[in-house]
Design a protein around this motif. Structure first.
Motif, PDB file in Angstrom:
ATOM      1  N   GLY A  75       2.417 106.337   5.230  1.00 46.10           N
ATOM      2  CA  GLY A  75       2.464 106.583   6.672  1.00 46.10           C
ATOM      3  C   GLY A  75       2.498 108.064   6.960  1.00 46.10           C
ATOM      4  N   ASN A  97      -1.317 104.568  10.107  1.00 53.98           N
ATOM      5  CA  ASN A  97      -0.133 103.707  10.165  1.00 53.98           C
ATOM      6  C   ASN A  97      -0.417 102.262  10.550  1.00 53.98           C
ATOM      7  OD1 ASN A  97       1.242 106.034   9.561  1.00 53.98           O
ATOM      8  ND2 ASN A  97       2.279 106.221  11.520  1.00 53.98           N
ATOM      9  N   THR A  98      -1.557 102.019  11.209  1.00 52.51           N
ATOM     10  CA  THR A  98      -1.824 100.664  11.706  1.00 52.51           C
ATOM     11  C   THR A  98      -3.176 100.125  11.251  1.00 52.51           C
ATOM     12  OG1 THR A  98      -0.570 101.263  13.702  1.00 52.51           O
ATOM     13  CG2 THR A  98      -1.830  99.214  13.769  1.00 52.51           C
ATOM     14  N   ASN A 123       7.979  99.521   7.768  1.00 56.72           N
ATOM     15  CA  ASN A 123       7.885  99.992   9.133  1.00 56.72           C
ATOM     16  C   ASN A 123       8.907 101.115   9.335  1.00 56.72           C
ATOM     17  OD1 ASN A 123       8.020  99.961  12.190  1.00 56.72           O
ATOM     18  ND2 ASN A 123       6.634  98.221  11.920  1.00 56.72           N
ATOM     19  N   SER A 124       9.648 101.079  10.407  1.00 56.45           N
ATOM     20  CA  SER A 124      10.636 102.100  10.741  1.00 56.45           C
ATOM     21  C   SER A 124      11.458 101.566  11.894  1.00 56.45           C
ATOM     22  CB  SER A 124       9.927 103.401  11.158  1.00 56.45           C
ATOM     23  OG  SER A 124      10.802 104.275  11.831  1.00 56.45           O
ATOM     24  N   GLY A 127       9.862 101.445  15.081  1.00 58.15           N
ATOM     25  CA  GLY A 127       9.067 100.280  15.456  1.00 58.15           C
ATOM     26  C   GLY A 127       9.863  99.246  16.214  1.00 58.15           C
ATOM     27  N   TYR A 137       3.896 107.964  16.988  1.00 54.19           N
ATOM     28  CA  TYR A 137       4.442 107.303  15.799  1.00 54.19           C
ATOM     29  C   TYR A 137       5.022 105.938  16.161  1.00 54.19           C
ATOM     30  CZ  TYR A 137       7.269 106.602  11.576  1.00 54.19           C
ATOM     31  OH  TYR A 137       7.821 106.076  10.430  1.00 54.19           O
ATOM     32  N   LYS A 141       3.952 102.079  14.991  1.00 59.40           N
ATOM     33  CA  LYS A 141       4.886 101.192  14.304  1.00 59.40           C
ATOM     34  C   LYS A 141       5.148  99.917  15.102  1.00 59.40           C
ATOM     35  CE  LYS A 141       5.576 103.580  10.551  1.00 59.40           C
ATOM     36  NZ  LYS A 141       5.161 103.055   9.228  1.00 59.40           N
ATOM     37  N   TYR A 166      12.464  97.634   8.089  1.00 56.67           N
ATOM     38  CA  TYR A 166      12.651  98.709   9.068  1.00 56.67           C
ATOM     39  C   TYR A 166      13.740  99.671   8.581  1.00 56.67           C
ATOM     40  CZ  TYR A 166      10.399  95.299  12.214  1.00 56.67           C
ATOM     41  OH  TYR A 166       9.549  94.390  12.793  1.00 56.67           O
TER      42      TYR A 166
END
Length: 223
Positions: A75, A97-98, A123-124, A127, A137, A141, A166
């Motif tokens: 990412g 990222n996607t 992910n994060s 997100g 960003y 996410k 996450y």
């Protein structure tokens, strides 16, 4: 075999070492000495991918005959307010990222279905909740979360498990870059250890076949 993107650094390299004793590995990255050295150390197969060019994935993956698990770990992040970020930043962020995880999943899905394997999206917490300055960003996410949710529903009949992890802020070179963008100092001890995130991902991959861990949020515990 388990394929990890962004394998040469951060969470990816720690995860590769965590899985190496029990998984045959395909380590994907932009190429270079770090990836070569890690593949040599772990006796893994290297896969050079440019995540900004998803159209190249079909050709890159042609050499792969077996893939059981895919961990979308790579990412990028560029902080900035919506009023100040040009469309190039949004386009690159969403591509890496996607769009790249979506396309790589599409390309590899026949192999993963054949193995009744697993797909993990790293992910994060961005997100789950968006903050000022994190627009591009967080948007990428949030979209990645939607991709995972849809894929989980679509692939359940094929026996493919889909998990989203996450992590909150993690002590990695990417976090160092984020802190620089924020104009703040970096203290690795203030964040999650990359090994803790890697162990969580490994736990999801190694869960019993009758269980799927759909969404896992990883935050720092008591010190």
């Amino acid at each position: 075999m388990t394929l990890i993107t962004g394998a040469a650094g951060g969470i990816g390299s720690v995860l590769a070492r965590e899985l190496a004793p029990s998984h045959d590995l395909i380590l994907a990255g932009r190429g270079g000495q770090r990836l070569d050295d890690l593949c040599r150390e772990l006796k893994a197969l290297p896969l050079v991918l440019n995540l900004e060019q998803p159209a190249s994935f079909v050709g890159a993956a042609q050499s792969l005959s077996r893939v059981t698990n895919v961990v979308h770990n790579a990412g990028m992040v560029e902080l900035g307010e919506v009023s100040g970020q040009a469309h190039e930043v949004w386009t690159r962020t969403l591509a890496v990222n996607t769009v790249a995880p979506a396309e790589l999943t599409r390309v590899l899905l026949p192999l993963v279905r054949a193995e009744r394997g697993s797909i993990v999206f790293v992910n994060s917490t961005a997100g789950l909740s968006a903050s000022a300055g994190w627009g591009s960003y967080a948007a990428s996410k949030f979209a990645l979360r939607a991709l995972a949710d849809v894929l989980r529903a679509e692939e359940a009949p094929h026996g493919v498990r889909v998990t989203t992890v996450y992590p909150s802020r993690t002590a990695t070179p990417m976090q160092q870059k984020v802190r620089q963008q924020e104009g703040q100092s970096y203290d690795a001890d203030a964040y999650l250890d990359a090994a803790s995130v890697a162990t969580t991902i490994a736990f999801a991959l190694n869960a019993p076949r009758d269980a799927v861990l759909t969404d896992i949020t990883v935050r720092p515990g008591p010190r």
